[in-house]
Design an enzyme around this catalytic site. Structure first.
Site, PDB file in Angstrom:
ATOM      1  N   HIS A 121       0.848  -1.189   0.000  1.00  0.00           N
ATOM      2  CA  HIS A 121       0.000   0.000   0.000  1.00  0.00           C
ATOM      3  C   HIS A 121       0.885   1.241   0.000  1.00  0.00           C
ATOM      4  O   HIS A 121       1.984   1.246   0.533  1.00  0.00           O
ATOM      5  CB  HIS A 121      -0.971   0.011   1.183  1.00  0.00           C
ATOM      6  CG  HIS A 121      -0.331  -0.241   2.509  1.00  0.00           C
ATOM      7  ND1 HIS A 121       0.052  -1.501   2.924  1.00  0.00           N
ATOM      8  CD2 HIS A 121       0.003   0.591   3.518  1.00  0.00           C
ATOM      9  CE1 HIS A 121       0.585  -1.425   4.126  1.00  0.00           C
ATOM     10  NE2 HIS A 121       0.568  -0.155   4.517  1.00  0.00           N
ATOM     11  N   VAL A 122       0.367   2.273  -0.639  1.00  0.00           N
ATOM     12  CA  VAL A 122       1.085   3.542  -0.761  1.00  0.00           C
ATOM     13  C   VAL A 122       0.391   4.559   0.145  1.00  0.00           C
ATOM     14  O   VAL A 122      -0.818   4.747   0.055  1.00  0.00           O
ATOM     15  CB  VAL A 122       1.083   4.062  -2.216  1.00  0.00           C
ATOM     16  CG1 VAL A 122       1.922   5.326  -2.330  1.00  0.00           C
ATOM     17  CG2 VAL A 122       1.559   2.995  -3.189  1.00  0.00           C
TER      18      VAL A 122
END
Length: 168
Positions: A121-122
């Site tokens: 995830h960013v």
């Protein structure tokens, strides 16, 4: 060397070391209750969600739909979909909240700081001049000036307005 200790993070980190039966990111995606889970954008390959433990107003996560631990495991089409949604989410945050800058990044692997290392995830963290202070250190309190539901409503409305106008 100066050190800044962050004891308020201990509870969060300790909770994440407890084994989960399934991936929280996969669970909320499959549940299809976007408002409940604060998912405000979906595309065929990725989705954007508000972080439940934000560092600042509007702190979001952008994730691939598929459970993958590292961006190197994403085929080109999924990687591009993730990056397109990252850009769209950043632009949406910019238009709604007008931050002075952003921190954008990912922690790949538990040792690198990933709280949930199995699903890449960013993080997108909007930043404003003088937005952080020493409240967490001195008072064990983090100041977030807007509610998650209020932020969600603003982002959802802006996204729908933007895409309604694009269809005309």
């Amino acid at each position: 060397m100066n050190r800044l200790y962050a004891p308020w993070r201990e509870t969060y980190i300790t909770k994440l070391t407890i084994k989960q039966k399934s991936c929280v990111f996969c669970r909320i995606l499959a549940d299809k209750k976007d408002k409940k889970h604060l998912i405000f954008i979906r595309n065929p390959h990725a989705y954007a969600v508000l972080n439940l433990y934000p560092y600042s107003n509007g702190h979001c996560l952008v994730l691939p739909n598929r459970h993958v631990a590292d961006i190197s495991k994403l085929p080109q089409e999924e990687y591009v979909g993730l990056m397109e949604l990252l850009r769209e989410t950043k632009d949406l945050l910019q238009s709604v909240f007008k931050p002075h800058g952003f921190n954008v990044g990912m922690n790949l692997g538990r040792i690198a700081g990933a709280g949930i290392p199995g699903h890449v995830h960013v993080h997108i963290v909007p930043r404003w001049k003088s937005d952080h202070n020493f409240m967490p250190v001195t008072a064990d309190t983090k100041v977030i000036s807007q509610s998650l539901s209020g932020i969600y409503k603003k982002l959802e409305h802006a996204y729908k307005t933007r895409h309604r106008g694009a269809r005309k």
